[in-house]
Write a protein that holds these residues in place. Structure first.
Motif, short mmCIF file in Angstrom:
data_model
loop_
_atom_site.label_atom_id
_atom_site.label_comp_id
_atom_site.label_asym_id
_atom_site.label_seq_id
_atom_site.Cartn_x
_atom_site.Cartn_y
_atom_site.Cartn_z
N ARG A 1 -0.62 9.38 3.63
CA ARG A 1 -1.73 9.32 2.95
C ARG A 1 -2.85 9.03 4.01
NH1 ARG A 1 -2.95 4.38 -1.31
NH2 ARG A 1 -2.84 2.93 0.80
N HIS B 1 7.06 4.20 5.01
CA HIS B 1 6.22 4.64 6.39
C HIS B 1 5.71 6.23 6.30
CE1 HIS B 1 8.43 0.97 8.78
NE2 HIS B 1 7.36 0.38 7.85
N ALA C 1 1.23 -3.15 4.99
CA ALA C 1 2.43 -3.18 3.94
C ALA C 1 3.45 -4.19 4.41
CB ALA C 1 3.15 -1.95 4.05
N THR D 1 0.79 -1.19 0.05
CA THR D 1 -0.09 0.05 -0.05
C THR D 1 0.95 1.40 0.20
OG1 THR D 1 -1.74 1.09 1.19
CG2 THR D 1 -0.10 0.07 2.50
N ALA D 2 0.56 2.37 -0.61
CA ALA D 2 1.09 3.48 -0.62
C ALA D 2 2.30 3.55 -1.49
CB ALA D 2 1.29 4.09 0.61
N VAL E 1 -2.60 4.37 11.35
CA VAL E 1 -1.34 4.37 10.46
C VAL E 1 -0.44 3.17 10.98
CG1 VAL E 1 1.03 5.49 10.54
CG2 VAL E 1 -0.96 6.88 10.50
N ILE F 1 2.93 6.17 4.10
CA ILE F 1 1.73 5.86 4.62
C ILE F 1 0.92 6.59 5.85
CG2 ILE F 1 1.09 4.10 6.56
CD1 ILE F 1 2.68 2.02 4.84
N THR G 1 -1.94 0.23 8.91
CA THR G 1 -1.38 0.46 7.53
C THR G 1 -0.21 -0.24 7.22
OG1 THR G 1 -2.80 1.94 7.35
CG2 THR G 1 -1.43 1.59 5.45
N ARG G 2 0.91 0.26 8.22
CA ARG G 2 2.32 -0.21 8.24
C ARG G 2 2.28 -1.81 8.19
NH1 ARG G 2 5.92 3.64 12.10
NH2 ARG G 2 7.19 1.89 11.72
#
Length: 318
Positions: A213, A207, A275, A14-15, A268, A210, A271-272
């Motif tokens: 975003r 990071h 990823a 992602t990102a 956040v 991410i 999301t990390r």
């Protein structure tokens, strides 16, 4: 593989800039984009999924987005059926399928084939949810590692949706999920693949993107989007749509689980972690061409690579 029609996989965490690069390729080469994203299939979930906006979709249409309501379920098996049908149609039109996204299970299933897994059992699934609420997902992950060591090693303790499914399968059938994968059809995908992955060498930069975003999503109205979804649809927190990264954290915030700042930090972090899981999947996939995203020459490098592959395919077909 000579003589097979070409297809392109554009993967990455992602990102990492997959959508922007895919749009660039679609504007300059005879490709059509097929989304490989388990969140983009949901209607009305636009901000938190980073769904391409109207202008982007007008410039480069995407297949397999906005397919179902957030109350629905979309599986890897259905993705394979949908994607294979689209790939055949795109190839028949003399164009090239460009499959873009970060749902690595879908890429793996399409490339390697799927076994016939047992149907979901709602009662058993609810029981696992209740156990997780009581004992915690790390305890259930430890149980999975005992019953299905291969799946336990592959999944992180935070990957709750897949832990739940793997436990459901082994409790329902007595066979570990890993047995089903090994017994899968493993039918070769009838395409000459060009698998490309956007992989950032410096994790700190990933990071940072991410975090930026997720902050942009909050600024664009992610909280209001989740409120509107809750008003429009009969949702609950256990549904796959509301377990998507970002939506889960906002849901808990709206339920009073924690404050806005903690929700942001949890979003956040989640999301990390997503990823990290995506990169783990990528490391286990074969013959992938890795490209550093964000570099000025990255787009041109991929463009040249794809153009050369298409030219080679045309030369073979003459």
């Amino acid at each position: 593989m000579t003589g097979l029609p070409p297809a392109i996989f554009l993967m990455g965490p992602t990102a990492s800039g997959k959508t922007g690069l895919a749009v660039e390729l679609a504007q300059r080469l005879p490709v059509e984009i097929i989304s490989v994203d388990s969140a983009l299939v949901y209607r009305d979930m636009d901000i938190g999924t980073a769904k391409p906006d109207t202008a982007t979709l007008a410039a480069a249409p995407h297949h397999l987005i906005d397919l179902i309501d957030p109350t629905g379920v979309y599986s890897a098996a259905r993705f394979c059926d949908d994607a294979l049908t689209l790939m055949a149609d795109i190839t028949a039109r003399g164009r090239v399928p460009l499959l873009v996204g970060g749902t690595m299970l879908y890429f793996k299933a399409l490339r390697e084939g799927l076994t016939d897994l047992p149907q979901a059992d709602a009662g058993l699934r609810a029981g696992i949810e209740a156990e997780a609420a009581d004992r915690g997902w790390p305890a259930l992950h430890a149980e999975l590692a005992r019953l299905d060591p291969e799946s336990g090693a592959r999944l992180q303790p935070t990957d709750t949706q897949r832990i739940q499914r793997a436990l459901e399968v082994v409790r329902l059938t007595g066979r570990p999920m890993s047995d089903y994968w090994r017994a899968g059809r493993a039918a070769a995908l009838p395409y000459q693949l060009l698998p490309i992955a956007l992989v950032q060498a410096d994790r700190a930069l990933l990071h940072e993107r991410i975090a930026q975003r997720f902050d942009a999503m909050l600024g664009a109205g992610l909280i209001d989007e989740v409120r509107a979804l809750r008003e429009k649809y009969p949702l609950d927190a256990a549904m796959p749509s509301m377990r998507c990264v970002g939506y889960r954290q906002v849901w808990d915030y709206l339920e009073g689980g924690y404050g806005r700042d903690e929700m942001r930090d949890r979003g956040v972090f989640a999301t990390r972690q997503l990823a990290k899981r995506q990169l783990t999947w990528l490391r286990g996939m074969q013959d992938i061409i890795q490209i550093e995203p964000g570099a000025a020459e990255a787009g041109q490098k991929v463009l040249s690579m794809v153009a050369a592959e298409l030219a080679r395919e045309r030369g073979q077909s003459t």
